[in-house]
Scaffold this motif. Structure first.
Motif, PDB file in Angstrom:
ATOM      1  N   LEU A  61     -33.474 -56.696  27.147  1.00 48.63           N
ATOM      2  CA  LEU A  61     -33.718 -56.327  25.651  1.00 48.63           C
ATOM      3  C   LEU A  61     -32.535 -56.746  24.898  1.00 48.63           C
ATOM      4  CD1 LEU A  61     -36.047 -53.297  25.582  1.00 48.63           C
ATOM      5  CD2 LEU A  61     -36.694 -55.609  25.425  1.00 48.63           C
ATOM      6  N   GLY A  62     -32.575 -57.259  23.989  1.00 50.34           N
ATOM      7  CA  GLY A  62     -31.368 -57.805  22.969  1.00 50.34           C
ATOM      8  C   GLY A  62     -31.231 -56.665  22.044  1.00 50.34           C
ATOM      9  N   LEU A  63     -30.338 -56.746  21.144  1.00 48.20           N
ATOM     10  CA  LEU A  63     -29.875 -55.614  20.181  1.00 48.20           C
ATOM     11  C   LEU A  63     -30.719 -55.816  18.740  1.00 48.20           C
ATOM     12  CD1 LEU A  63     -25.874 -55.972  20.485  1.00 48.20           C
ATOM     13  CD2 LEU A  63     -27.462 -54.206  21.489  1.00 48.20           C
ATOM     14  N   ARG A  64     -31.078 -54.942  18.274  1.00 44.72           N
ATOM     15  CA  ARG A  64     -31.957 -54.693  17.189  1.00 44.72           C
ATOM     16  C   ARG A  64     -31.000 -54.843  15.996  1.00 44.72           C
ATOM     17  NH1 ARG A  64     -34.972 -49.009  17.973  1.00 44.72           N
ATOM     18  NH2 ARG A  64     -32.926 -48.786  19.079  1.00 44.72           N
ATOM     19  N   ALA A  65     -31.418 -55.601  14.885  1.00 43.48           N
ATOM     20  CA  ALA A  65     -30.399 -55.957  13.867  1.00 43.48           C
ATOM     21  C   ALA A  65     -31.524 -55.831  12.651  1.00 43.48           C
ATOM     22  CB  ALA A  65     -29.921 -57.237  14.012  1.00 43.48           C
ATOM     23  N   LEU A  66     -30.843 -55.187  11.530  1.00 46.07           N
ATOM     24  CA  LEU A  66     -31.812 -55.309  10.187  1.00 46.07           C
ATOM     25  C   LEU A  66     -30.847 -55.356   9.150  1.00 46.07           C
ATOM     26  CD1 LEU A  66     -32.936 -51.817   9.474  1.00 46.07           C
ATOM     27  CD2 LEU A  66     -31.833 -52.083  11.709  1.00 46.07           C
ATOM     28  N   SER A  67     -31.350 -55.782   8.006  1.00 46.12           N
ATOM     29  CA  SER A  67     -30.371 -55.888   6.759  1.00 46.12           C
ATOM     30  C   SER A  67     -31.570 -55.619   5.625  1.00 46.12           C
ATOM     31  CB  SER A  67     -29.737 -57.105   6.607  1.00 46.12           C
ATOM     32  OG  SER A  67     -30.764 -58.073   6.473  1.00 46.12           O
ATOM     33  N   TRP A  68     -30.973 -55.057   4.426  1.00 46.97           N
ATOM     34  CA  TRP A  68     -31.603 -54.662   3.364  1.00 46.97           C
ATOM     35  C   TRP A  68     -30.501 -54.583   1.986  1.00 46.97           C
ATOM     36  CZ3 TRP A  68     -30.666 -50.948   7.069  1.00 46.97           C
ATOM     37  CH2 TRP A  68     -29.963 -49.873   6.623  1.00 46.97           C
ATOM     38  N   SER A  69     -31.323 -54.624   0.921  1.00 45.80           N
ATOM     39  CA  SER A  69     -30.492 -54.105  -0.172  1.00 45.80           C
ATOM     40  C   SER A  69     -31.136 -52.978  -0.894  1.00 45.80           C
ATOM     41  CB  SER A  69     -30.584 -55.313  -1.313  1.00 45.80           C
ATOM     42  OG  SER A  69     -30.175 -56.530  -0.683  1.00 45.80           O
ATOM     43  N   GLY A  70     -30.266 -52.354  -1.838  1.00 40.53           N
ATOM     44  CA  GLY A  70     -30.779 -51.214  -2.414  1.00 40.53           C
ATOM     45  C   GLY A  70     -29.883 -51.073  -3.817  1.00 40.53           C
ATOM     46  N   LEU A  71     -29.906 -49.645  -4.274  1.00 38.60           N
ATOM     47  CA  LEU A  71     -29.283 -49.239  -5.400  1.00 38.60           C
ATOM     48  C   LEU A  71     -28.272 -47.847  -5.186  1.00 38.60           C
ATOM     49  CD1 LEU A  71     -28.944 -49.203  -8.458  1.00 38.60           C
ATOM     50  CD2 LEU A  71     -30.830 -47.484  -8.658  1.00 38.60           C
ATOM     51  N   LEU A  72     -27.161 -47.652  -5.612  1.00 42.61           N
ATOM     52  CA  LEU A  72     -26.508 -46.765  -5.294  1.00 42.61           C
ATOM     53  C   LEU A  72     -26.157 -46.428  -6.951  1.00 42.61           C
ATOM     54  CD1 LEU A  72     -23.833 -47.942  -2.700  1.00 42.61           C
ATOM     55  CD2 LEU A  72     -25.779 -46.377  -2.396  1.00 42.61           C
ATOM     56  N   PRO A  73     -26.726 -45.068  -7.348  1.00 42.02           N
ATOM     57  CA  PRO A  73     -26.602 -44.793  -8.836  1.00 42.02           C
ATOM     58  C   PRO A  73     -24.941 -44.053  -8.936  1.00 42.02           C
ATOM     59  CG  PRO A  73     -28.244 -43.289  -7.770  1.00 42.02           C
ATOM     60  CD  PRO A  73     -27.570 -44.322  -6.529  1.00 42.02           C
ATOM     61  N   VAL A  74     -24.487 -44.236 -10.102  1.00 39.27           N
ATOM     62  CA  VAL A  74     -23.415 -43.615 -10.498  1.00 39.27           C
ATOM     63  C   VAL A  74     -23.406 -42.979 -11.716  1.00 39.27           C
ATOM     64  CG1 VAL A  74     -20.810 -44.231 -11.200  1.00 39.27           C
ATOM     65  CG2 VAL A  74     -21.981 -45.710  -9.645  1.00 39.27           C
ATOM     66  N   GLY A  75     -23.326 -41.447 -11.353  1.00 36.96           N
ATOM     67  CA  GLY A  75     -23.672 -40.648 -12.462  1.00 36.96           C
ATOM     68  C   GLY A  75     -24.862 -40.201 -13.099  1.00 36.96           C
ATOM     69  N   ARG A  76     -25.769 -40.702 -12.286  1.00 31.74           N
ATOM     70  CA  ARG A  76     -27.196 -40.396 -12.718  1.00 31.74           C
ATOM     71  C   ARG A  76     -27.975 -40.197 -11.787  1.00 31.74           C
ATOM     72  NH1 ARG A  76     -27.274 -44.874 -16.508  1.00 31.74           N
ATOM     73  NH2 ARG A  76     -25.251 -45.269 -15.631  1.00 31.74           N
ATOM     74  N   ARG A  77     -29.280 -39.261 -11.800  1.00 31.72           N
ATOM     75  CA  ARG A  77     -30.308 -39.048 -10.678  1.00 31.72           C
ATOM     76  C   ARG A  77     -31.467 -39.713 -11.180  1.00 31.72           C
ATOM     77  NH1 ARG A  77     -31.064 -37.189  -6.409  1.00 31.72           N
ATOM     78  NH2 ARG A  77     -29.135 -35.622  -5.965  1.00 31.72           N
ATOM     79  N   TYR A  78     -32.115 -40.244 -10.402  1.00 36.65           N
ATOM     80  CA  TYR A  78     -33.351 -41.151 -10.682  1.00 36.65           C
ATOM     81  C   TYR A  78     -34.525 -40.363  -9.856  1.00 36.65           C
ATOM     82  CZ  TYR A  78     -30.791 -45.053 -12.291  1.00 36.65           C
ATOM     83  OH  TYR A  78     -29.806 -45.941 -12.989  1.00 36.65           O
ATOM     84  N   PRO A  79     -35.704 -40.415 -10.281  1.00 35.87           N
ATOM     85  CA  PRO A  79     -36.951 -39.916  -9.652  1.00 35.87           C
ATOM     86  C   PRO A  79     -37.211 -40.253  -8.371  1.00 35.87           C
ATOM     87  CG  PRO A  79     -37.427 -40.744 -11.878  1.00 35.87           C
ATOM     88  CD  PRO A  79     -36.100 -41.373 -11.499  1.00 35.87           C
ATOM     89  N   PHE A  80     -36.671 -41.328  -8.106  1.00 34.17           N
ATOM     90  CA  PHE A  80     -36.859 -41.925  -6.501  1.00 34.17           C
ATOM     91  C   PHE A  80     -35.914 -41.380  -5.573  1.00 34.17           C
ATOM     92  CE2 PHE A  80     -34.935 -45.288  -8.647  1.00 34.17           C
ATOM     93  CZ  PHE A  80     -33.549 -45.344  -8.084  1.00 34.17           C
TER      94      PHE A  80
END
Length: 151
Positions: A61-80
């Protein structure tokens, strides 16, 4: 129940946690995409030509790999955001930079909305690219590959 709340109730929200050195530092990401990838390893099978037939060898079995994008808030909290997630996106940047520089493998853990572990994998962070948004928050993209400890 309205249609909107039915959709929200059926949506699985994943929690993604990174840790290093047996939980010396643990960070829960504040945001991951709704369609979060859960990779399966490829199998390195080979076909050999014989005199009369071809033969197949089942490989490793080979190595699993994954990638994604997202958000890192600075100074605020979001409901999600999960309750454990930080409001300081720069702390995440520092975390990834610091441990990548030390050449220490990470562990990524993915929990579904019921708290069931769907992925628990040591990994290397192959790339982590933050960018500053107009409102001061950070977008990020990350690519990771499974790390196997040599025993």
């Amino acid at each position: 129940m309205s249609r909107g709340s039915e959709r929200r109730a059926s949506t699985i929200a994943y929690k993604v946690i990174f840790s290093v050195n047996n939980n010396e530092e643990v960070y829960t990401l504040p945001h991951v995409p709704v369609d979060f990838p859960l990779p399966q390893p490829a199998q390195h099978n080979e076909t050999y030509e014989g005199l009369s037939y071809d033969y197949r060898r089942i490989g490793t079995l080979g190595l699993r790999a994954l990638s994604w994008s997202g958000l890192l808030p600075v100074g605020r909290r979001y409901p999600f955001m999960p309750p454990e997630a930080l409001e300081d996106g720069w702390a995440y940047v520092s975390f990834f930079e610091r441990w990548r520089d030390r050449k220490v493998p990470f562990r990524v853990i993915v929990l579904d909305s019921d708290g069931v572990c769907r992925l628990n994998m040591p990994c290397t962070v192959d790339s982590f690219e933050p960018s500053v948004r107009r409102n001061g928050d950070l977008n990020y993209s990350i690519a990771i590959t499974e790390y196997r400890f040599v025993v």
